[in-house]
Design a protein around this motif. Structure first.
Motif, mmCIF file in Angstrom:
data_model
loop_
_atom_site.group_PDB
_atom_site.id
_atom_site.type_symbol
_atom_site.label_atom_id
_atom_site.label_comp_id
_atom_site.label_asym_id
_atom_site.label_seq_id
_atom_site.Cartn_x
_atom_site.Cartn_y
_atom_site.Cartn_z
ATOM 1 N N VAL A 120 0.844 -1.207 0.000
ATOM 2 C CA VAL A 120 0.000 0.000 0.000
ATOM 3 C C VAL A 120 0.877 1.254 0.000
ATOM 4 O O VAL A 120 0.607 2.218 -0.731
ATOM 5 C CB VAL A 120 -0.943 -0.001 1.219
ATOM 6 C CG1 VAL A 120 -1.725 1.307 1.294
ATOM 7 C CG2 VAL A 120 -1.907 -1.179 1.135
ATOM 8 N N TYR A 165 -4.426 9.208 2.343
ATOM 9 C CA TYR A 165 -5.333 8.127 2.721
ATOM 10 C C TYR A 165 -4.625 6.775 2.630
ATOM 11 O O TYR A 165 -4.750 5.928 3.526
ATOM 12 C CB TYR A 165 -6.553 8.166 1.802
ATOM 13 C CG TYR A 165 -7.682 7.228 2.168
ATOM 14 C CD1 TYR A 165 -8.252 7.242 3.432
ATOM 15 C CD2 TYR A 165 -8.203 6.335 1.216
ATOM 16 C CE1 TYR A 165 -9.302 6.394 3.752
ATOM 17 C CE2 TYR A 165 -9.252 5.486 1.535
ATOM 18 C CZ TYR A 165 -9.798 5.520 2.806
ATOM 19 O OH TYR A 165 -10.838 4.682 3.134
ATOM 20 N N LEU A 166 -3.849 6.564 1.576
ATOM 21 C CA LEU A 166 -3.101 5.312 1.420
ATOM 22 C C LEU A 166 -2.073 5.151 2.537
ATOM 23 O O LEU A 166 -1.864 4.046 3.054
ATOM 24 C CB LEU A 166 -2.408 5.282 0.058
ATOM 25 C CG LEU A 166 -3.295 4.932 -1.145
ATOM 26 C CD1 LEU A 166 -2.582 5.259 -2.450
ATOM 27 C CD2 LEU A 166 -3.691 3.457 -1.117
ATOM 28 N N TRP A 167 -1.430 6.245 2.911
ATOM 29 C CA TRP A 167 -0.427 6.168 3.975
ATOM 30 C C TRP A 167 -1.077 5.772 5.298
ATOM 31 O O TRP A 167 -0.541 4.949 6.032
ATOM 32 C CB TRP A 167 0.287 7.504 4.104
ATOM 33 C CG TRP A 167 1.396 7.513 5.119
ATOM 34 C CD1 TRP A 167 1.408 8.143 6.332
ATOM 35 C CD2 TRP A 167 2.670 6.853 5.014
ATOM 36 N NE1 TRP A 167 2.597 7.917 6.989
ATOM 37 C CE2 TRP A 167 3.387 7.134 6.204
ATOM 38 C CE3 TRP A 167 3.260 6.049 4.034
ATOM 39 C CZ2 TRP A 167 4.672 6.640 6.431
ATOM 40 C CZ3 TRP A 167 4.541 5.563 4.270
ATOM 41 C CH2 TRP A 167 5.234 5.854 5.451
ATOM 42 N N ALA A 199 -9.674 3.463 -1.495
ATOM 43 C CA ALA A 199 -8.513 4.225 -1.951
ATOM 44 C C ALA A 199 -8.425 4.228 -3.475
ATOM 45 O O ALA A 199 -8.082 5.250 -4.089
ATOM 46 C CB ALA A 199 -7.240 3.641 -1.352
ATOM 47 N N ARG A 200 -8.745 3.077 -4.103
ATOM 48 C CA ARG A 200 -8.719 3.025 -5.564
ATOM 49 C C ARG A 200 -9.715 4.011 -6.156
ATOM 50 O O ARG A 200 -9.431 4.696 -7.151
ATOM 51 C CB ARG A 200 -9.041 1.614 -6.059
ATOM 52 C CG ARG A 200 -8.864 1.457 -7.556
ATOM 53 C CD ARG A 200 -9.583 0.261 -8.119
ATOM 54 N NE ARG A 200 -9.234 0.026 -9.505
ATOM 55 C CZ ARG A 200 -9.680 0.753 -10.539
ATOM 56 N NH1 ARG A 200 -10.506 1.788 -10.325
ATOM 57 N NH2 ARG A 200 -9.301 0.476 -11.766
ATOM 58 N N GLN A 257 2.152 1.946 -3.485
ATOM 59 C CA GLN A 257 1.166 2.597 -4.358
ATOM 60 C C GLN A 257 1.208 4.109 -4.165
ATOM 61 O O GLN A 257 1.217 4.877 -5.124
ATOM 62 C CB GLN A 257 -0.237 2.091 -4.044
ATOM 63 C CG GLN A 257 -0.484 0.632 -4.336
ATOM 64 C CD GLN A 257 -1.808 0.153 -3.800
ATOM 65 O OE1 GLN A 257 -2.777 0.907 -3.759
ATOM 66 N NE2 GLN A 257 -1.886 -1.110 -3.376
ATOM 67 N N ARG A 258 1.244 4.512 -2.918
ATOM 68 C CA ARG A 258 1.260 5.937 -2.604
ATOM 69 C C ARG A 258 2.528 6.615 -3.128
ATOM 70 O O ARG A 258 2.486 7.701 -3.698
ATOM 71 C CB ARG A 258 1.139 6.098 -1.097
ATOM 72 C CG ARG A 258 1.319 7.520 -0.593
ATOM 73 C CD ARG A 258 2.417 7.535 0.431
ATOM 74 N NE ARG A 258 2.525 8.805 1.120
ATOM 75 C CZ ARG A 258 3.600 9.172 1.793
ATOM 76 N NH1 ARG A 258 4.646 8.370 1.862
ATOM 77 N NH2 ARG A 258 3.650 10.340 2.400
ATOM 78 N N ASN A 267 -2.820 -1.412 -7.158
ATOM 79 C CA ASN A 267 -3.953 -1.632 -6.256
ATOM 80 C C ASN A 267 -4.808 -2.797 -6.744
ATOM 81 O O ASN A 267 -5.198 -3.672 -5.959
ATOM 82 C CB ASN A 267 -4.780 -0.350 -6.161
ATOM 83 C CG ASN A 267 -5.891 -0.441 -5.142
ATOM 84 O OD1 ASN A 267 -6.882 -1.131 -5.349
ATOM 85 N ND2 ASN A 267 -5.753 0.284 -4.040
ATOM 86 N N LEU A 305 -8.853 -0.509 0.788
ATOM 87 C CA LEU A 305 -8.093 -0.464 -0.458
ATOM 88 C C LEU A 305 -8.993 -0.152 -1.648
ATOM 89 O O LEU A 305 -8.609 0.592 -2.567
ATOM 90 C CB LEU A 305 -7.356 -1.779 -0.680
ATOM 91 C CG LEU A 305 -6.096 -1.984 0.162
ATOM 92 C CD1 LEU A 305 -5.519 -3.376 -0.052
ATOM 93 C CD2 LEU A 305 -5.066 -0.937 -0.182
#
Length: 219
Positions: free
Chosen positions: A128, A191-193, A172-173, A131-132, A149, A169
Motif C-alpha cells: 500500500v 489516505y493510502l499512507w 482508496a482506488r 502505491q502511494r 492496487n 483499499l
C-alpha cells in the motif's frame, strides 16, 4: 578598520545516519565571523526525474538546530523524521547550507545516502505504501499505482484476510480514479499512507505520530 563579512562555513561532523525510529540524524559544525542566522540541510533526489514528471510534494525541509548563544560558532546534532515523505527509501544528495544576516550562504560538500524510510513488516502494508509513493513522486504515474492496487486486491483471499483492509483499499482506488487535481491526489496519497500504517500497527502508529508532532512543537 572594518572586518569584511566572510561567507559562513558549514560541514558534516560525521556521517548522517538513521535513528531507531527512521529519523535522519545529522551532526554538523558551522562558523561565521558575525554569526549564523539560519542553517538547514538541502535534500534532493539523485535519480533524474522522468521528462514531464510532476511531484505532488515539495522537497523535504530539514532545519538545523542552532544554539541560542554564540551563533558565530555552532556544533550540534539535529534529528528530523522524514519517513512520511515520498522520497524516503530513495537515494538522495544531502548538502548543508548556512546563511548569515547579510544573506551570504556557505555550503558543505554533498553527501549521498538513502533517505531513511519506515520499514513495514506486513507485506500488505508495504504494498500500500508503494502505491502511494509511485504517484506521489510523479502524478503522471497514477495509472500504474491503480494497477498495483488492482493486483493486490485481485489476490484478496491470499493477501487480505481482514475485510476492513480490503474495503479500505477499494475505497482508496476510487479516490485515485476520481482525482482530477493535485489536492485530490494528495488526499488519496495521505489516505493510502494511513491505511498502510493501520495495517502495520493499528492505532499505535497514529498515536506515535501525534506524540512526535507534540514533541516537535514543544522543541
Amino acid at each position: 578598520k572594518i572586518t569584511p563579512d566572510g561567507v559562513p562555513q558549514i560541514a558534516f561532523d560525521g556521517i548522517p545516519h538513521p535513528t531507531v525510529n527512521a529519523a535522519l540524524e545529522i551532526t554538523f559544525t558551522a562558523n561565521d565571523d558575525y554569526g549564523i542566522a539560519q542553517a538547514w540541510a538541502e535534500i534532493k533526489p539523485l535519480e533524474e526525474p522522468a521528462e514531464g514528471a510532476r511531484a505532488l510534494y515539495p522537497l523535504p525541509e530539514y532545519r538545523l538546530d542552532l544554539p541560542r548563544r554564540n551563533a558565530r560558532e555552532a556544533k550540534g546534532t539535529t534529528s528530523r523524521n522524514l519517513s512520511e515523505h515520498p522520497l524516503s527509501g530513495k537515494r538522495v544528495e544531502v548538502t548543508l547550507v548556512a546563511r548569515d544576516a547579510a544573506g551570504q550562504e556557505g555550503r558543505s560538500p554533498p553527501h549521498e545516502m538513502i533517505l531513511p524510510a519506515r520499514q513495514f513488516s506486513q507485506p500488505l502494508a508495504g504494498a500500500v505504501a508503494e502505491q502511494r509513493q509511485v504517484f506521489a513522486l510523479n502524478a503522471n504515474d497514477l495509472p500504474r499505482a491503480i494497477d498495483l492496487n488492482d493486483a493486490v486486491t485481485s489476490l484478496a483471499e491470499d493477501w487480505i484476510p481482514n475485510l476492513t483492509h480490503f474495503l479500505l483499499l477499494k475505497s482508496a482506488r476510487t479516490r485515485m480514479a476520481l482525482a482530477y487535481n493535485d489536492d485530490m491526489l494528495r488526499d488519496a496519497a495521505g489516505y493510502l499512507w494511513e491505511i498502510a500504517l493501520g495495517i502495520e500497527d493499528g492505532d499505535l502508529s497514529l498515536a506515535e505520530r501525534r506524540l512526535r508532532e507534540a514533541q516537535q512543537a514543544l522543541s
